[in-house]
Design a protein around this motif. Structure first.
Motif, PDB file in Angstrom:
ATOM      1  N   GLN A 194       0.812  -1.564   0.283  1.00  0.00           N
ATOM      2  CA  GLN A 194      -0.305  -0.265   0.057  1.00  0.00           C
ATOM      3  C   GLN A 194       0.527   0.890   0.041  1.00  0.00           C
ATOM      4  O   GLN A 194       0.889   1.944  -1.081  1.00  0.00           O
ATOM      5  CB  GLN A 194      -0.788   0.276   0.955  1.00  0.00           C
ATOM      6  CG  GLN A 194      -2.033   1.004   1.321  1.00  0.00           C
ATOM      7  CD  GLN A 194      -3.106   1.018   0.094  1.00  0.00           C
ATOM      8  OE1 GLN A 194      -3.323  -0.490  -0.587  1.00  0.00           O
ATOM      9  NE2 GLN A 194      -3.041   2.308  -0.827  1.00  0.00           N
ATOM     10  N   PRO A 195       1.988   1.539   0.828  1.00  0.00           N
ATOM     11  CA  PRO A 195       2.819   2.410   0.948  1.00  0.00           C
ATOM     12  C   PRO A 195       3.038   2.889  -0.418  1.00  0.00           C
ATOM     13  O   PRO A 195       3.416   3.719  -1.255  1.00  0.00           O
ATOM     14  CB  PRO A 195       3.550   2.626   1.833  1.00  0.00           C
ATOM     15  CG  PRO A 195       3.670   1.419   3.153  1.00  0.00           C
ATOM     16  CD  PRO A 195       1.996   0.598   1.627  1.00  0.00           C
ATOM     17  N   GLN A 196       3.505   1.627  -1.202  1.00  0.00           N
ATOM     18  CA  GLN A 196       4.242   1.518  -2.253  1.00  0.00           C
ATOM     19  C   GLN A 196       3.093   2.497  -3.859  1.00  0.00           C
ATOM     20  O   GLN A 196       3.431   3.205  -4.531  1.00  0.00           O
ATOM     21  CB  GLN A 196       4.844   0.888  -2.739  1.00  0.00           C
ATOM     22  CG  GLN A 196       5.598  -0.014  -2.523  1.00  0.00           C
ATOM     23  CD  GLN A 196       6.880  -1.132  -2.897  1.00  0.00           C
ATOM     24  OE1 GLN A 196       5.815  -1.928  -2.782  1.00  0.00           O
ATOM     25  NE2 GLN A 196       7.929  -1.375  -2.177  1.00  0.00           N
ATOM     26  N   ILE A 197       1.493   1.485  -3.266  1.00  0.00           N
ATOM     27  CA  ILE A 197       0.873   2.166  -4.191  1.00  0.00           C
ATOM     28  C   ILE A 197       0.445   3.659  -4.706  1.00  0.00           C
ATOM     29  O   ILE A 197       0.452   4.101  -5.233  1.00  0.00           O
ATOM     30  CB  ILE A 197      -0.435   1.028  -3.892  1.00  0.00           C
ATOM     31  CG1 ILE A 197       0.221  -0.307  -4.543  1.00  0.00           C
ATOM     32  CG2 ILE A 197      -1.574   1.760  -4.404  1.00  0.00           C
ATOM     33  CD1 ILE A 197      -1.005  -1.297  -3.957  1.00  0.00           C
ATOM     34  N   ASP A 198       0.261   3.419  -2.774  1.00  0.00           N
ATOM     35  CA  ASP A 198      -0.064   5.188  -2.232  1.00  0.00           C
ATOM     36  C   ASP A 198       1.324   6.458  -2.916  1.00  0.00           C
ATOM     37  O   ASP A 198       0.620   7.379  -3.763  1.00  0.00           O
ATOM     38  CB  ASP A 198       0.272   5.631  -1.334  1.00  0.00           C
ATOM     39  CG  ASP A 198      -0.789   4.755  -0.205  1.00  0.00           C
ATOM     40  OD1 ASP A 198      -1.583   4.581  -1.177  1.00  0.00           O
ATOM     41  OD2 ASP A 198      -1.190   4.923   0.696  1.00  0.00           O
ATOM     42  N   SER A 199       2.362   5.859  -3.270  1.00  0.00           N
ATOM     43  CA  SER A 199       3.576   6.636  -4.005  1.00  0.00           C
ATOM     44  C   SER A 199       3.781   6.985  -4.964  1.00  0.00           C
ATOM     45  O   SER A 199       3.599   7.796  -5.880  1.00  0.00           O
ATOM     46  CB  SER A 199       4.706   6.169  -3.645  1.00  0.00           C
ATOM     47  OG  SER A 199       5.852   6.573  -4.118  1.00  0.00           O
TER      48      SER A 199
ATOM     49  N   ALA B  14       2.834   9.426  -7.304  1.00  0.00           N
ATOM     50  CA  ALA B  14       4.016  10.012  -8.522  1.00  0.00           C
ATOM     51  C   ALA B  14       3.111  10.577  -9.738  1.00  0.00           C
ATOM     52  O   ALA B  14       2.924  11.522 -11.263  1.00  0.00           O
ATOM     53  CB  ALA B  14       4.691   9.041  -9.225  1.00  0.00           C
ATOM     54  N   VAL B  15       2.014   9.768 -10.548  1.00  0.00           N
ATOM     55  CA  VAL B  15       0.991   9.736 -11.156  1.00  0.00           C
ATOM     56  C   VAL B  15       0.406  11.677 -11.266  1.00  0.00           C
ATOM     57  O   VAL B  15       0.193  11.916 -12.045  1.00  0.00           O
ATOM     58  CB  VAL B  15      -0.306   8.457 -10.859  1.00  0.00           C
ATOM     59  CG1 VAL B  15      -1.002   8.605 -12.272  1.00  0.00           C
ATOM     60  CG2 VAL B  15       0.956   7.216 -11.802  1.00  0.00           C
ATOM     61  N   ALA B  16       0.113  11.423 -10.093  1.00  0.00           N
ATOM     62  CA  ALA B  16      -0.541  12.723 -10.008  1.00  0.00           C
ATOM     63  C   ALA B  16       0.297  14.043 -10.428  1.00  0.00           C
ATOM     64  O   ALA B  16      -0.080  14.622 -10.576  1.00  0.00           O
ATOM     65  CB  ALA B  16      -1.110  12.568  -8.461  1.00  0.00           C
TER      66      ALA B  16
END
Length: 190
Positions: A53-58, A62-64
């Motif tokens: 989840q932290p990597q997904i959030d990161s 990054a996409v944003a």
């Protein structure tokens, strides 16, 4: 024969195998093992997903941020396109102005040529070659020296010479050789 029948030992019936009892705890352990085997990937995925989840959030951040950078780049591109369009218009304006200046310079050079043909300054002048024949005037001079000679070389003889201050007028004829000093600009008046 009946005796034989009676005397004969009865045949033993085939022995029944004793039934194995499955213990209830073993059965429960087997069911739990099956459930764990079936649910293992789901549990592992949940564990992995929660760890990720932290990597997904990161990655989402990054996409944003990339989206924001892309929007800024699009804004910059639009601004630069407007600047290029303005520069092209300015370049066309400069080219038009340059053409007008060139036309004016040509007209001024033509006028200067006419004026220069009717003006000359200090130095050695051959009438008909360097200056036109005619009447020339200086409005104001101090210790103006002019000399008419029969040639331009060092051995030329003086025909006439004067030192004057104030306004001066002279007449030049075709072929005259004139040397002037401290007179300023002579202007043709006739």
């Amino acid at each position: 024969m009946t005796d034989e029948l009676d005397t004969a030992e009865p045949k033993p019936e085939p022995a029944k195998q004793p039934r194995k009892r499955v213990r209830r705890s073993t059965l429960i352990a087997g069911i739990v093992a099956l459930v764990l085997i079936a649910a293992g990937p789901i549990i592992a995925w949940q564990v992995t997903a929660s760890n990720m989840q932290p990597q997904i959030d990161s990655a989402n951040a990054a996409v944003a941020a990339t989206g924001d950078s892309l929007k800024q780049a699009q804004t910059n591109l639009t601004s630069m396109q407007a600047q290029v369009a303005k520069a092209a218009k300015d370049e066309a304006d400069v080219a038009a102005r340059e053409s007008a200046v060139t036309a004016r310079e040509t007209a001024v050079k033509a006028a200067e040529t006419i004026v220069q043909a009717g003006q000359f300054g200090d130095g050695v002048h051959v009438v008909g070659t360097d200056v036109q024949p005619g009447v020339y005037h200086v409005n104001s001079a101090t210790n103006c020296y002019y000399v008419f000679k029969d040639g331009t070389g060092a051995g030329a003889n003086i025909i006439d010479n004067n030192i004057v201050s104030g306004p001066v007028t002279i007449t030049l004829k075709q072929g005259d050789n004139l040397t002037t000093s401290r007179c300023g600009t002579w202007t043709k008046i006739g």
